[in-house]
Design an enzyme around this catalytic site. Structure first.
Site, PDB file in Angstrom:
ATOM      1  N   ASP A 183     123.923 104.126 -11.985  1.00 14.04           N
ATOM      2  CA  ASP A 183     123.113 105.020 -12.329  1.00 14.04           C
ATOM      3  C   ASP A 183     122.659 105.004 -13.679  1.00 14.04           C
ATOM      4  O   ASP A 183     123.073 103.879 -14.358  1.00 14.04           O
ATOM      5  CB  ASP A 183     123.428 106.474 -11.722  1.00 14.04           C
ATOM      6  CG  ASP A 183     122.557 107.544 -11.360  1.00 14.04           C
ATOM      7  OD1 ASP A 183     121.200 107.319 -12.086  1.00 14.04           O
ATOM      8  OD2 ASP A 183     122.843 108.437 -10.634  1.00 14.04           O
ATOM      9  N   ASP A 238     114.492 110.901  -8.156  1.00 12.82           N
ATOM     10  CA  ASP A 238     115.412 111.020  -6.941  1.00 12.82           C
ATOM     11  C   ASP A 238     114.418 111.877  -5.917  1.00 12.82           C
ATOM     12  O   ASP A 238     113.396 112.763  -6.331  1.00 12.82           O
ATOM     13  CB  ASP A 238     116.338 112.204  -6.985  1.00 12.82           C
ATOM     14  CG  ASP A 238     117.565 111.505  -8.058  1.00 12.82           C
ATOM     15  OD1 ASP A 238     117.624 110.587  -8.232  1.00 12.82           O
ATOM     16  OD2 ASP A 238     118.492 112.441  -8.144  1.00 12.82           O
TER      17      ASP A 238
END
Length: 680
Positions: A183, A238
């Site tokens: 991430d 996202d």
């Protein structure tokens, strides 16, 4: 071809740890600089890109817990093992799903005294290595998560890998990890390419094959460089379990087809299928379009409570085969006029997967041709409907009436055996069925022969809900339809006067025979809306029933701001310090439709970005009258007071309120249609 799951014994791992320690010692002895705060060492210069490591030659398929659990307590060792069991028991493993991936919150809040990561003792009391052993014992693979920063993305802030890349990669390899999601949170401003290359080199130094998933949210255009670094890369922010979010992400990912190929994939984020925020029709679109885009298929729902329909969608092997085609081509857009999308994907056997996708809120006729999809000229073609699981012949036309938010997914080939199949027929309706209860509406349907052979003994039937009156006022049958000819039928449809406003189902059902006598059938659901004529005078639109509503995060809210999650979780609408009592709270990308029946004249509002997100957020507002743009704003930000907007909607049957992201992505785009009124 996929690598088989690695069944690594603890003894073998111990030997590999020793070898890894020796290699690290040799590197340090050679005088290579060690990153501050970590006993890490960079690997030698790499000659080949990560995409040539022999991994992820087709898009990875598996499970990731984040979309269904986030960091809630239900994410634990028992859940992970249960998902592995389900993969085997429900046939998902046989369908191609391999990876059981852990997302954020698997780790303890702090590294141990040796600087090593440890599993959260409550969630994973037996440690990650034991879970990996269990997953491997099922013939599956396991993935893990960390961030290319000092801490992960969770609000608690668990240890990240920045400055610990070689140590953490070695630890993942020793645990038996097969996949790493890396991430982008708390990255300290370090150059993205540098951070992700360092972990690439660290993974390679372990000697273990580990699929490398880059998750930097598309911020630095990874499709331009990440093929030299990882096996897949996120192209967007996202996803969330809503039609608006899925649609926005799909649109951002579709133009990037040139970057994808075996070992290197555009990643539009995980699947939401089965989480409950969309309809099954929308989930089939989600799964179809991810497959046409050659996207990773990572299940994001808790399969322990999944519905039969969820399993049916995820287990559709014909759709999975489109995603997993070894040629590795991502589908490209052929057309997208007025929300009627045609996307085609070249397949290794020379066929084409063709998605007819309907973005709009009513059924639409969508068409292309075999030649338009890239197939050579031929006497005839076979066309396989991958959701109906039926095969037809076509003279080259590819067409369907696609339900609102639906997708018809076809696999088309120039096939000498086309004559063995019945002709394809195209079913259509002249307009979106909007009916006022107690009043009769006339609809017109068509049945068109698309095949190389005639359709014989054709009969059409329109079915409605129990208690509705549906009667034909023109012929419902034809003895034969040659190629390109149509049967047109007019129907009078009446919903009982007591029918509440809302969505209802009509189905056009057609039966016919092929020249060889084979019986064939085709049906299309046509969503009908029972509508209520708006009252005379001026009304608040938030008090009137909606035809449809889609939203980027959470539901559209009445008279409050958008809370991003459950209905009713918003705050008083506030723009530039002014509080408004009435209106709609939305989040880009958003679309809300109201029936006006040609009886209204104006829509007015005060619009802007809600104050609840501080300085964040930028959006643009638009009012549409049927297909006409009636009014719009430029880009509005949180720094601006509420802006007036007014639209002439005279004669329009439907008014649509649209909010887009202002062109910079959907970060905190809380938009208010404040003091929203309509005059009829």
């Amino acid at each position: 071809m996929r690598h088989l799951p690695t069944r690594t014994t603890r003894t073998a791992r111990a030997a590999r740890r020793a070898a890894g320690a020796l290699a690290a010692g040799l590197l340090c002895a050679a005088g290579t600089a060690v990153p501050a705060g970590a006993a890490d060492s960079p690997a030698p210069h790499r000659a080949a890109p990560q995409s040539e490591n022999g991994l992820a030659l087709t898009p990875p398929m598996g499970f990731n817990n984040w979309n269904s659990t986030h960091c809630r307590a239900e994410f634990n060792e028992s859940m992970v093992k249960g998902i592995a069991d389900i993969f085997v028991e429900k046939g998902l493993k046989d369908a191609g799903y391999q990876y059981i991936n852990l997302d954020d919150c698997w780790a303890a809040p702090q590294r141990n005294a040796e600087g090593k990561l440890e599993a959260d003792p409550k969630r994973f009391p037996n440690g990650i290595e034991a879970v990996a052993d269990y997953v491997h014992s099922k013939g599956l693979k396991i993935g893990i998560y960390t961030s290319a920063g000092t801490r992960t993305c969770d609000s608690v802030g668990l240890p990240g890998a920045l400055g610990h890349e070689y140590s953490d990669a070695r630890q993942f390899a020793d645990w038996g990890i097969d996949y790493l999601k890396y991430d982008n949170c708390n990255n300290q401003g370090v150059d993205a390419r540098q951070r992700y290359r360092t972990m690439r080199d660290a993974l390679e130094a372990t000697g273990r094959p580990i699929v490398y998933s880059i998750c930097e949210w598309g911020q630095n255009k990874p499709w331009e460089w990440a093929g030299e670094v990882g096996n897949l890369w996120r192209t967007t922010g996202d996803i969330n379990d809503s039609w608006g979010s899925m649609l926005s992400i799909m649109k951002q990912n579709l133009p990037l087809a040139a970057a994808a190929g075996p070992g290197r994939w555009n990643d539009p984020d995980m699947l939401e299928v089965g989480n409950g925020g969309m309809t099954d029709t929308e989930y089939r679109t989600h799964f179809s379009m991810w497959s046409v885009m050659a996207a990773p298929l990572l299940i994001g729902s808790d399969l322990r409570g999944a519905s039969a329909e969820t399993y049916e969608i995820l287990s559709n092997r014909e759709v999975v085969a489109v995603d997993q085609d070894p040629l590795g081509k991502q589908g490209t857009v052929l057309s997208s006029t007025d929300g009627r999308w045609v996307v085609a994907k070249e397949m290794a056997d020379g066929s084409r997967a063709v998605a007819l996708f309907n973005e709009t809120d009513s059924a639409q006729h969508i068409a292309t041709t075999a030649a338009g999809a890239g197939l050579p000229k031929a006497d005839g073609y076979t066309v396989r409907d991958l959701w109906e699981h039926r095969t037809y012949n076509t003279a080259g036309a590819l067409a369907a009436t696609v339900p609102a938010h639906g997708t018809v997914l076809l696999r088309v080939a120039a096939d000498d055996g086309w004559a063995a199949y019945p002709p394809a027929v195209g079913l259509g309706i002249d307009s979106a069925p909007l009916l006022e209860a107690g009043r009769t509406t006339t609809l017109t349907t068509t049945v068109t022969d698309l095949g190389r052979t005639p359709a014989k003994a054709v009969t059409a039937r329109l079915d409605g809900p129990s208690g509705w009156r549906v009667e034909a006022v023109s012929p419902t049958g034809a003895p034969a339809l040659p190629t390109g000819r149509s049967l047109t039928t007019r129907w009078r449809v009446t919903a009982p006067a007591s029918t509440p406003a809302g969505a209802y189902g009509l189905t056009l059902d057609v039966r016919y025979r092929a020249p060889n006598g084979t019986r064939a059938r085709s049906a299309v659901p046509l969503g009908a809306h029972v509508v209520v004529a708006p009252p005379a005078g001026t009304s608040f639109l938030s008090d009137l029933p909606r035809l449809s509503a889609s939203n980027g995060w959470g539901p559209v809210e009445r008279d409050t701001s958008n809370g991003e999650s459950a209905a009713g979780d918003g705050n008083p609408m506030t723009i530039g310090g002014t509080v408004f009592a009435k209106g709609l709270g939305v989040h880009a990308h958003s679309s809300v439709e109201f029936y006006t029946g040609g009886a209204c004249s104006t829509v007015t509002a005060r619009v802007g970005v809600d104050d609840e997100k501080g300085a964040k957020g930028s959006v643009a507002f638009e009012i549409r009258a049927d297909d006409r743009a009636a009014a719009s704003t430029g880009v509005l930000t949180n720094a601006m007071p509420a802006q007036p907007i007014a639209a002439d909607v005279s004669g329009a049957r439907v008014v649509r309120l649209v909010v887009t992201d202002g062109g910079d992505g959907t970060d905190s785009d809380h938009a208010d249609w404040a003091d929203l009124r309509i005059t009829c």
